[in-house]
Write an enzyme that holds these catalytic residues in place. Structure first.
Site, mmCIF file in Angstrom:
data_model
loop_
_atom_site.group_PDB
_atom_site.id
_atom_site.type_symbol
_atom_site.label_atom_id
_atom_site.label_comp_id
_atom_site.label_asym_id
_atom_site.label_seq_id
_atom_site.Cartn_x
_atom_site.Cartn_y
_atom_site.Cartn_z
ATOM 1 N N TYR A 148 1.468 -1.027 0.478
ATOM 2 C CA TYR A 148 -0.108 -0.314 0.041
ATOM 3 C C TYR A 148 1.308 1.007 0.379
ATOM 4 O O TYR A 148 1.347 1.670 1.268
ATOM 5 C CB TYR A 148 -0.732 -0.235 1.373
ATOM 6 C CG TYR A 148 -1.980 1.609 1.309
ATOM 7 C CD1 TYR A 148 -2.559 1.442 0.004
ATOM 8 C CD2 TYR A 148 -1.826 2.564 2.398
ATOM 9 C CE1 TYR A 148 -3.708 2.915 0.525
ATOM 10 C CE2 TYR A 148 -2.650 3.247 2.555
ATOM 11 C CZ TYR A 148 -3.303 3.380 1.580
ATOM 12 O OH TYR A 148 -4.348 4.887 2.363
ATOM 13 N N LYS A 149 0.768 1.710 -1.030
ATOM 14 C CA LYS A 149 1.874 2.887 -0.925
ATOM 15 C C LYS A 149 0.783 4.995 -1.679
ATOM 16 O O LYS A 149 -0.082 4.691 -1.833
ATOM 17 C CB LYS A 149 2.073 2.878 -2.514
ATOM 18 C CG LYS A 149 3.486 1.591 -1.697
ATOM 19 C CD LYS A 149 4.489 2.355 -3.609
ATOM 20 C CE LYS A 149 5.926 1.388 -3.682
ATOM 21 N NZ LYS A 149 6.045 0.765 -4.792
ATOM 22 N N VAL A 150 0.833 5.432 -0.573
ATOM 23 C CA VAL A 150 0.711 6.556 -0.566
ATOM 24 C C VAL A 150 0.584 7.844 -2.093
ATOM 25 O O VAL A 150 2.264 8.401 -1.840
ATOM 26 C CB VAL A 150 0.401 6.901 0.797
ATOM 27 C CG1 VAL A 150 -0.657 9.073 0.696
ATOM 28 C CG2 VAL A 150 -0.123 6.276 1.755
#
Length: 610
Positions: free
Chosen positions: A27-29
């Site tokens: 999960y990358k913002v």
């Protein structure tokens, strides 16, 4: 070729990174967070509370200031804006809206903005606000429209958009149905663009009723992890700060996994770090010519030809039997891979089986992700309820990331708890306790010491019961980090001196003595011998006596010859001090140039043995 360990970090280092990072895993913002403070500037906001308590406007400015400073420290790239509505003066892009004053555009917070917010605090701030903006008619619809324009003018990618309304009026338009309808329409338009609207309502005489107007304005919770609308208004600064902090901080998962309860039964869950160790930020290297950050770039060259090596040309090798076994990177990855990331249920155990010494590293928190798999929240809630009712924990095998070794974990259920202000301080979910392997535990041989008597044990139990208190981690701040940021704040805001930092770790001696009373002295009488004072200093050296204004010389330490010869025969000359050995050398005419003890012993032994 490089060694295996040169390219792969140790497992411990990866685990530390997993604990500290909240944006790891798959999960990358992307994008920045944004927050707009929409503050009511009506006359009711400036009325002071009873007993000299600050006004609602002053409390709001203190909260805005604290958010500004926290954003500068923790996430300086986030965008923040401050807008007032219900003002007499108007200031907004192209002056399209009356009674709306944009004090700060949507931009990164800085020291100048903090100073400008400070200027609006207190009685001087109230006068400055009256002179600059004033209080006039109210049109919340125009204010929301103006905020929508602030968002549309931003060309950057925004990952999270939030708007907070601070007011003490539950009917801002005093029954004007046309303005109420316009405000509801603009609020609906903002929600469709992804803006989350929150209400931070403040105390007013007669109470604050959110039902007539603001219930249609604020956004519904995105999921069960979001806190809904609070019915009770805030009357204290601490309550308001708690609510703002709980809303403005976006919860980001360290990783998103599947919890496999059986064949074909998967629950989507997210792993969150509820507490992360606060550290001083790392130093940033700057280029001295332009004062810009320096970025390092690593390249690998061939040792013999000096040519640049591509990643595909670099091989990995492991020395085994004095031979280098060369492997491709995908081969190494396949060797390191045990299983796909996820949690796999093994069974359930009673809570009594989980011991304190099983806690070997900080725990993380497990919460369902309804957006990933439909029905995850319902099944997760049922599992949590049953585990809590039966007082059991779930034993699982956990692979948190790709190429990570498996760990056995205990999922400990935790029920939701709220405080008096209906603010959630304990979320519902599972605490993930990492269990140790056999080689993580070792047997210690404690030193043999005399055991305490039962009377001494009972007295110490009384002392412990007197000094016991409810521990809260947020009540103790790191004084070194606090002083560090106070110094930076004073430097950025051109303050004469930084604010004083209270060291909350230091014990409160007066309060402890008041609670204990005579118990401490009674315990000393039971443990220490009569006349012994454990707090007294060691006996000081006796001063040289003064006779007739002249310091009296110490008598020479002389040892009889028979005693010296006995020491030589027994090999116990080392028990004598250096001054005694020197005097013995003079007594027997032994010449020695050294001053070390062993040289004096050797010289005396040679002389007396002859």
């Amino acid at each position: 070729m490089a060694e295996w360990n040169a390219y792969y970090q140790n497992e411990d280092e990866d685990e530390e990174q997993e604990e500290g990072e909240q944006s790891g895993g798959d999960y990358k913002v992307t994008g920045r967070d944004s927050l707009v403070f929409l503050v009511d500037a009506s006359k009711e906001m400036f009325i002071k509370g009873e007993d000299g308590e600050p006004s609602n406007f002053d409390m709001t400015m203190q909260v805005v200031r604290s958010v500004y400073t926290s954003k500068i420290i923790s996430s300086h790239r986030d965008l923040v804006a401050l807008v007032f509505y219900g003002t007499e003066q108007s200031k907004n892009p192209r002056n399209s809206f009356k009674y709306v004053y944009v004090y700060h555009d949507l931009d990164e917070p800085g020291a100048k903005r903090v100073q400008e917010v400070d200027a609006l605090r207190g009685e001087k701030g109230a006068r400055l606000a009256a002179e600059t903006m004033g209080s006039g008619e109210t049109s919340l619809g125009d204010a929301l429209w103006c905020c929508a324009n602030l968002y549309s003018d931003i060309k950057l990618r925004l990952s999270h958009k939030r708007l907070m309304i601070f007011t003490c009026r539950d009917e801002p338009h005093r029954g004007d149905s046309a303005k109420d309808r316009q405000a509801r329409t603009k609020a609906s338009d903002l929600k469709e663009t992804g803006v989350i609207i929150d209400l931070m309502h403040l105390m007013k005489p007669g109470g604050f009723d959110v039902a007539p107007f603001f219930r249609d304005i604020v956004s519904q919770p995105e999921d069960e992890s979001e806190l809904g609308l609070h019915l009770e208004p805030c009357d204290k600064l601490e309550d308001l700060q708690k609510r703002v902090r709980a809303k403005e901080q976006k919860k980001r998962a360290m990783a998103r996994l599947n919890l496999c309860l059986g064949e074909g039964i998967n629950v989507a869950v997210g792993i969150y770090a509820t507490a992360v160790t606060a550290r001083k930020p790392a130093a940033i290297r700057l280029y001295r010519e332009t004062n810009e950050p320096v970025r390092s770039k690593t390249r690998t060259f061939h040792m013999q030809t000096g040519s640049l090596l591509l990643p595909s040309e670099i091989k990995k090798a492991q020395t085994y039997g004095k031979k280098q076994i060369v492997m491709e990177r995908d081969e190494v990855d396949s060797i390191k891979k045990f299983q796909d990331p996820g949690l796999y249920l093994i069974g359930f155990k009673p809570m009594e089986k989980l011991k304190t010494h099983h806690h070997i590293r900080p725990a993380v928190f497990l919460y369902p992700e309804e957006g990933e798999v439909k029905g995850s929240a319902c099944l997760f809630s049922a599992l949590l309820m049953k585990c809590s009712e039966r007082n059991v924990f779930a034993l699982c095998r956990c692979v948190s990331r790709r190429n990570y070794p498996p760990r056995f974990v205990a999922l400990v259920p935790q029920r939701e708890e709220v405080d008096e202000g209906k603010v959630q301080f304990t979320p519902p979910g599972f605490n993930v306790i990492y269990l140790p392997y056999a080689d993580d535990l070792r047997t210690l041989d404690p030193p043999q010491c005399p055991s305490a008597s039962q009377i001494q044990v009972d007295k110490m139990k009384e002392i412990v019961s007197k000094l016991r208190f409810k521990y809260r981690s947020e009540a103790f701040e790191n004084p070194v980090i606090q002083q560090h940021y106070r110094n930076l704040e004073a430097l950025a805001l051109d303050m004469m001196a930084p604010e004083d930092t209270e060291d909350l770790i230091m014990p409160k001696v007066d309060q402890i003595n008041h609670r204990l009373g005579p118990l401490a002295e009674e315990f000393k009488d039971l443990v220490y011998p009569a006349g012994y004072n454990p707090e007294s200093k060691s006996v000081a050296k006796r001063k040289t006596a003064i006779v007739g204004g002249v310091a009296e010389k110490k008598p020479k330490a002389e040892v009889p010859e028979d005693e010296l010869r006995a020491h030589v025969q027994n090999g116990t000359l080392g028990k004598l001090t250096v001054p005694v050995l020197k005097e013995a050398c003079k007594q027997f005419g032994v010449r020695t140039t050294g001053t070390k003890k062993q040289e004096l012993i050797d010289a005396l032994t040679t002389r007396l043995a002859a």
